[in-house]
Design a protein around this motif. Structure first.
Motif: not given
Length: 259
Positions: A240-241, A244-245, A247-248
């Motif tokens: 998940e981390v 998230e990176q 996508a960010r």
């Protein structure tokens, strides 16, 4: 919360950690301890790293930790307590507040190494799958002649090679574009750390299914391989981390820039 507190010409280390890599190996003579030296600093400057002799007073190896029942002896992980452990101030790595930076510098190439090994593991699992499918008969014909299995083999071959190319691209970005400080390299590293373990788990899971009951036994290496691959969806940061990176950083490319 782990702490590293300055006391004269020493640092006092306190913390309760698990998954301490290599702690069960009899050759382990020291460890690198990461903890907070300044909780008031910016969040990425609170942590520091210090070298701690593993026979220092105050260190207790509580227990070895198993991964899906496997102990990975003698190199396994452990739960370790650090209680008022004192080390010389010169054991500090680089400087106070550099712990996060040091960790990120290691984790980038380390994640590529994890992914390289996982691709090899996926190749081995696919090899075992194919050999078993050719040798095992169900419903009057070899499993390899079953349409659903053939589709799976084709898909898995594609997935392994796709993942391999993404890892090669990430490695090239590190080599040519400035390593983990480069945004493009960081995004690719995050991508492979999600893509490769997930792919490897799928390959091994299908190989286990083709092996039937033997796949979950110790007669074949697949159960241990699954434990290794599945744990790397958590180690060095959970899926998940990394997503998230990715996508960010992707969204940041399209944000309007001030004119």
């Amino acid at each position: 919360e782990a702490s590293i507190t300055k006391s004269g010409q020493e640092y006092v280390v306190n913390g309760h950690k698990w998954w301490t890599s290599g702690a069960m190996d009899p050759r382990c003579k020291m460890c690198i301890f990461m903890g907070k030296t300044d909780v008031t600093a910016p969040k990425h400057s609170q942590q520091s790293m210090v070298v701690v002799p593993f026979d220092a007073p105050g260190i207790t190896v509580v227990r070895p930790l198993l991964v899906f029942g496997f102990d990975d002896a003698p190199h396994g992980h452990a739960e370790v307590k650090f209680e008022n452990v004192r080390v010389p101030a010169e054991n500090l790595l680089v400087a106070e507040g550099h712990g996060f930076k040091i960790a990120q510098g290691r984790l980038g190439p380390g994640r590529i190494h994890h992914c390289m090994r996982l691709i090899g593991l996926a190749e081995r699992a696919l090899q075992l799958l194919c050999q078993r499918a050719l040798a095992r008969t169900a419903f009057g014909k070899p499993i390899a002649e079953q349409g659903m299995l053939r589709r799976d083999v084709g898909m898995l071959r594609c997935e392994i090679d796709q993942a391999r190319l993404l890892v090669l691209q990430a490695a090239r970005r590190i080599d040519e574009e400035g390593g983990v400080v480069n945004p493009a390299a960081r995004q690719r590293i995050a991508m492979i750390k999600f893509v490769v373990p997930a792919m490897t788990v799928r390959v091994i899971d299908r190989a286990i299914q083709v092996h039937g009951g033997g796949g979950v036994s110790s007669d074949f290496p697949l159960a241990f391989a699954y434990a290794q691959a599945r744990s790397l969806q958590l180690a060095d940061g959970p899926d998940e981390v990394h997503l998230e990176q990715v996508a960010r950083m992707e969204l940041a490319r399209y944000k309007p820039r001030p004119t």
